[in-house]
Design a protein around this motif. Structure first.
Motif, PDB file in Angstrom:
ATOM      1  N   LYS A   5     -37.606  50.175  75.055  1.00  0.00           N
ATOM      2  CA  LYS A   5     -36.369  50.077  75.847  1.00  0.00           C
ATOM      3  C   LYS A   5     -35.157  50.299  74.977  1.00  0.00           C
ATOM      4  O   LYS A   5     -34.210  50.985  75.351  1.00  0.00           O
ATOM      5  CB  LYS A   5     -36.310  48.695  76.508  1.00  0.00           C
ATOM      6  CG  LYS A   5     -35.144  48.543  77.472  1.00  0.00           C
ATOM      7  CD  LYS A   5     -35.219  47.181  78.125  1.00  0.00           C
ATOM      8  CE  LYS A   5     -34.075  46.987  79.092  1.00  0.00           C
ATOM      9  NZ  LYS A   5     -34.149  45.663  79.751  1.00  0.00           N
ATOM     10  N   ASN A   6     -35.227  49.778  73.790  1.00  0.00           N
ATOM     11  CA  ASN A   6     -34.099  49.952  72.865  1.00  0.00           C
ATOM     12  C   ASN A   6     -33.974  51.398  72.428  1.00  0.00           C
ATOM     13  O   ASN A   6     -32.870  51.931  72.262  1.00  0.00           O
ATOM     14  CB  ASN A   6     -34.267  49.046  71.649  1.00  0.00           C
ATOM     15  CG  ASN A   6     -34.066  47.569  71.996  1.00  0.00           C
ATOM     16  OD1 ASN A   6     -33.362  47.259  72.959  1.00  0.00           O
ATOM     17  ND2 ASN A   6     -34.696  46.672  71.228  1.00  0.00           N
ATOM     18  N   VAL A   7     -35.119  52.018  72.215  1.00  0.00           N
ATOM     19  CA  VAL A   7     -35.103  53.440  71.807  1.00  0.00           C
ATOM     20  C   VAL A   7     -34.502  54.279  72.911  1.00  0.00           C
ATOM     21  O   VAL A   7     -33.682  55.170  72.668  1.00  0.00           O
ATOM     22  CB  VAL A   7     -36.523  53.916  71.437  1.00  0.00           C
ATOM     23  CG1 VAL A   7     -36.552  55.432  71.282  1.00  0.00           C
ATOM     24  CG2 VAL A   7     -37.003  53.238  70.178  1.00  0.00           C
ATOM     25  N   HIS A   8     -34.947  53.994  74.145  1.00  0.00           N
ATOM     26  CA  HIS A   8     -34.394  54.748  75.279  1.00  0.00           C
ATOM     27  C   HIS A   8     -32.883  54.545  75.376  1.00  0.00           C
ATOM     28  O   HIS A   8     -32.132  55.486  75.637  1.00  0.00           O
ATOM     29  CB  HIS A   8     -35.064  54.300  76.585  1.00  0.00           C
ATOM     30  CG  HIS A   8     -36.448  54.849  76.736  1.00  0.00           C
ATOM     31  ND1 HIS A   8     -37.363  54.396  77.684  1.00  0.00           N
ATOM     32  CD2 HIS A   8     -37.147  55.812  76.066  1.00  0.00           C
ATOM     33  CE1 HIS A   8     -38.503  55.044  77.553  1.00  0.00           C
ATOM     34  NE2 HIS A   8     -38.394  55.910  76.562  1.00  0.00           N
ATOM     35  N   SER A   9     -32.479  53.324  75.153  1.00  0.00           N
ATOM     36  CA  SER A   9     -31.036  53.044  75.222  1.00  0.00           C
ATOM     37  C   SER A   9     -30.282  53.768  74.117  1.00  0.00           C
ATOM     38  O   SER A   9     -29.191  54.312  74.316  1.00  0.00           O
ATOM     39  CB  SER A   9     -30.811  51.527  75.115  1.00  0.00           C
ATOM     40  OG  SER A   9     -29.443  51.219  75.114  1.00  0.00           O
ATOM     41  N   LEU A  10     -30.931  53.781  72.937  1.00  0.00           N
ATOM     42  CA  LEU A  10     -30.294  54.461  71.805  1.00  0.00           C
ATOM     43  C   LEU A  10     -30.209  55.950  72.060  1.00  0.00           C
ATOM     44  O   LEU A  10     -29.180  56.594  71.774  1.00  0.00           O
ATOM     45  CB  LEU A  10     -31.084  54.159  70.540  1.00  0.00           C
ATOM     46  CG  LEU A  10     -30.546  54.760  69.247  1.00  0.00           C
ATOM     47  CD1 LEU A  10     -29.131  54.238  68.966  1.00  0.00           C
ATOM     48  CD2 LEU A  10     -31.478  54.395  68.060  1.00  0.00           C
ATOM     49  N   MET A  11     -31.260  56.528  72.611  1.00  0.00           N
ATOM     50  CA  MET A  11     -31.269  57.960  72.903  1.00  0.00           C
ATOM     51  C   MET A  11     -30.204  58.294  73.959  1.00  0.00           C
ATOM     52  O   MET A  11     -29.524  59.330  73.881  1.00  0.00           O
ATOM     53  CB  MET A  11     -32.671  58.375  73.396  1.00  0.00           C
ATOM     54  CG  MET A  11     -33.716  58.348  72.282  1.00  0.00           C
ATOM     55  SD  MET A  11     -35.369  58.793  72.889  1.00  0.00           S
ATOM     56  CE  MET A  11     -35.103  60.482  73.326  1.00  0.00           C
ATOM     57  N   LYS A  12     -30.108  57.389  74.908  1.00  0.00           N
ATOM     58  CA  LYS A  12     -29.091  57.602  75.945  1.00  0.00           C
ATOM     59  C   LYS A  12     -27.696  57.598  75.334  1.00  0.00           C
ATOM     60  O   LYS A  12     -26.841  58.422  75.659  1.00  0.00           O
ATOM     61  CB  LYS A  12     -29.223  56.517  77.009  1.00  0.00           C
ATOM     62  CG  LYS A  12     -28.262  56.696  78.169  1.00  0.00           C
ATOM     63  CD  LYS A  12     -28.468  55.591  79.193  1.00  0.00           C
ATOM     64  CE  LYS A  12     -27.485  55.747  80.344  1.00  0.00           C
ATOM     65  NZ  LYS A  12     -27.636  54.668  81.339  1.00  0.00           N
ATOM     66  N   ASP A  13     -27.522  56.656  74.401  1.00  0.00           N
ATOM     67  CA  ASP A  13     -26.205  56.584  73.732  1.00  0.00           C
ATOM     68  C   ASP A  13     -25.936  57.843  72.925  1.00  0.00           C
ATOM     69  O   ASP A  13     -24.796  58.352  72.868  1.00  0.00           O
ATOM     70  CB  ASP A  13     -26.137  55.349  72.829  1.00  0.00           C
ATOM     71  CG  ASP A  13     -26.107  54.039  73.633  1.00  0.00           C
ATOM     72  OD1 ASP A  13     -25.724  54.124  74.839  1.00  0.00           O
ATOM     73  OD2 ASP A  13     -26.386  52.992  73.047  1.00  0.00           O
ATOM     74  N   MET A  14     -26.984  58.360  72.294  1.00  0.00           N
ATOM     75  CA  MET A  14     -26.822  59.569  71.480  1.00  0.00           C
ATOM     76  C   MET A  14     -26.465  60.763  72.363  1.00  0.00           C
ATOM     77  O   MET A  14     -25.626  61.612  71.995  1.00  0.00           O
ATOM     78  CB  MET A  14     -28.119  59.840  70.693  1.00  0.00           C
ATOM     79  CG  MET A  14     -28.363  58.850  69.555  1.00  0.00           C
ATOM     80  SD  MET A  14     -29.899  59.193  68.656  1.00  0.00           S
ATOM     81  CE  MET A  14     -29.520  60.762  67.954  1.00  0.00           C
ATOM     82  N   VAL A  15     -27.134  60.811  73.529  1.00  0.00           N
ATOM     83  CA  VAL A  15     -26.816  61.922  74.457  1.00  0.00           C
ATOM     84  C   VAL A  15     -25.366  61.831  74.911  1.00  0.00           C
ATOM     85  O   VAL A  15     -24.632  62.827  74.948  1.00  0.00           O
ATOM     86  CB  VAL A  15     -27.779  61.888  75.659  1.00  0.00           C
ATOM     87  CG1 VAL A  15     -27.297  62.860  76.746  1.00  0.00           C
ATOM     88  CG2 VAL A  15     -29.197  62.211  75.226  1.00  0.00           C
ATOM     89  N   GLU A  16     -24.980  60.624  75.234  1.00  0.00           N
ATOM     90  CA  GLU A  16     -23.581  60.440  75.674  1.00  0.00           C
ATOM     91  C   GLU A  16     -22.606  60.782  74.554  1.00  0.00           C
ATOM     92  O   GLU A  16     -21.543  61.358  74.778  1.00  0.00           O
ATOM     93  CB  GLU A  16     -23.378  58.989  76.138  1.00  0.00           C
ATOM     94  CG  GLU A  16     -24.086  58.676  77.443  1.00  0.00           C
ATOM     95  CD  GLU A  16     -23.924  57.214  77.850  1.00  0.00           C
ATOM     96  OE1 GLU A  16     -23.347  56.433  77.033  1.00  0.00           O
ATOM     97  OE2 GLU A  16     -24.312  56.858  78.969  1.00  0.00           O
ATOM     98  N   MET A  17     -23.062  60.399  73.324  1.00  0.00           N
ATOM     99  CA  MET A  17     -22.195  60.686  72.174  1.00  0.00           C
ATOM    100  C   MET A  17     -22.065  62.196  71.974  1.00  0.00           C
ATOM    101  O   MET A  17     -20.985  62.727  71.679  1.00  0.00           O
ATOM    102  CB  MET A  17     -22.742  60.017  70.923  1.00  0.00           C
ATOM    103  CG  MET A  17     -21.844  60.135  69.700  1.00  0.00           C
ATOM    104  SD  MET A  17     -22.548  59.257  68.299  1.00  0.00           S
ATOM    105  CE  MET A  17     -22.460  57.582  68.895  1.00  0.00           C
ATOM    106  N   LYS A  18     -23.236  62.914  72.132  1.00  0.00           N
ATOM    107  CA  LYS A  18     -23.214  64.372  71.996  1.00  0.00           C
ATOM    108  C   LYS A  18     -22.303  64.997  73.048  1.00  0.00           C
ATOM    109  O   LYS A  18     -21.530  65.923  72.771  1.00  0.00           O
ATOM    110  CB  LYS A  18     -24.632  64.932  72.124  1.00  0.00           C
ATOM    111  CG  LYS A  18     -25.489  64.718  70.888  1.00  0.00           C
ATOM    112  CD  LYS A  18     -26.874  65.362  71.086  1.00  0.00           C
ATOM    113  CE  LYS A  18     -27.739  65.190  69.839  1.00  0.00           C
ATOM    114  NZ  LYS A  18     -29.081  65.798  70.010  1.00  0.00           N
TER     115      LYS A  18
END
Length: 242
Positions: A5-18
């Motif tokens: 869940k944390n990884v998914h959240s982190l990936m989501k944050d990275m996508v948003e950051m991109k």
């Protein structure tokens, strides 16, 4: 499970950051384009400003040249006006000189015409008994202007002026003789040759103002007779003085 869940959240944050970075890059590119456009506009404004400066300098030079030409024209006009004024003064002086010359010539012509009047007449035959009327002098020595009439014994003025008249009478023997100079019927001066001796001479002179057409003659007053030679000694003369 929590890690996933944390990884998914982190990936989501990275996508948003991109996505955020992509948006920022896009904005940055747009800003760079706008800055480039503004730079171009500034350069255009600088170019136009330079042209305006050059045109202003050129206009200033043209204005300065026009001002110099105007000053030169004004100076030339002033010089022409001064020359014209000098010419007008010279012309006025010349006209005045011509007018004075004309007046002098007119005066000279007038004087010349007036001075050409004069006569001297006399008698060449003696009379021991003449005792009345006008003494007619038939012998004409001079008659400039034809004012004297040898048939009437009268001088008629051909022009206005001041005239001088002179008479000389030589008495016959021991007789007395008195003669008058007459102007239009008015006796002016008298001469006499008295019987204190033989063949006495009497003279007199008159200055008379005459108008054209006035008459002057010599008339008997008293006594009788006059003496004469073939060269006249009993005479009557006159001339225009001025």
């Amino acid at each position: 499970m929590s890690l996933v869940k944390n990884v998914h959240s982190l990936m989501k944050d990275m996508v948003e950051m991109k996505e955020s970075m992509s948006t920022s890059n896009k904005r940055l590119n747009d800003a760079e384009k706008e800055i480039s456009s503004l730079k171009n506009e500034v350069q255009l404004l600088k170019t136009e400003n330079q042209k305006l400066k050059e045109e202003a300098v050129k206009f200033h030079e043209e204005l300065k040249t026009a001002d110099n030409k105007l000053n030169n024209t004004i100076t030339s006009i002033k010089a022409d006006v001064e020359q014209s004024q000098k010419s007008q003064l010279k012309l006025a002086a010349a006209v005045s000189s011509l007018e004075v010359f004309r007046m002098n010539m007119s005066l000279m012509n007038s004087c010349a015409s007036k001075t050409s009047v004069g006569f001297t007449v006399g008698v060449t035959s003696s009379s021991s008994s003449w005792n009345g009327g006008i003494l007619v002098y038939p012998h004409v020595v001079t008659n400039i202007g034809n004012g004297y009439s040898p048939s009437t014994g009268k001088f008629t003025a051909p022009t206005d002026g001041k005239y001088v008249f002179f008479i000389t009478v030589n008495a016959y023997g021991s007789n007395d003789i008195y003669l008058d100079i007459v102007h239009n019927g008015s006796r002016k001066v008298r001469t006499m040759s008295h019987s204190s001796g033989s063949y006495q001479t009497g003279t007199n002179m008159a200055v008379l103002p005459l108008y054209k057409g006035d008459s002057v003659w010599v008339v008997y007053y008293s006594g009788k007779g006059y003496y004469a030679y073939d060269v006249p000694i009993t005479t009557f003369s006159g001339f225009l003085l001025f």
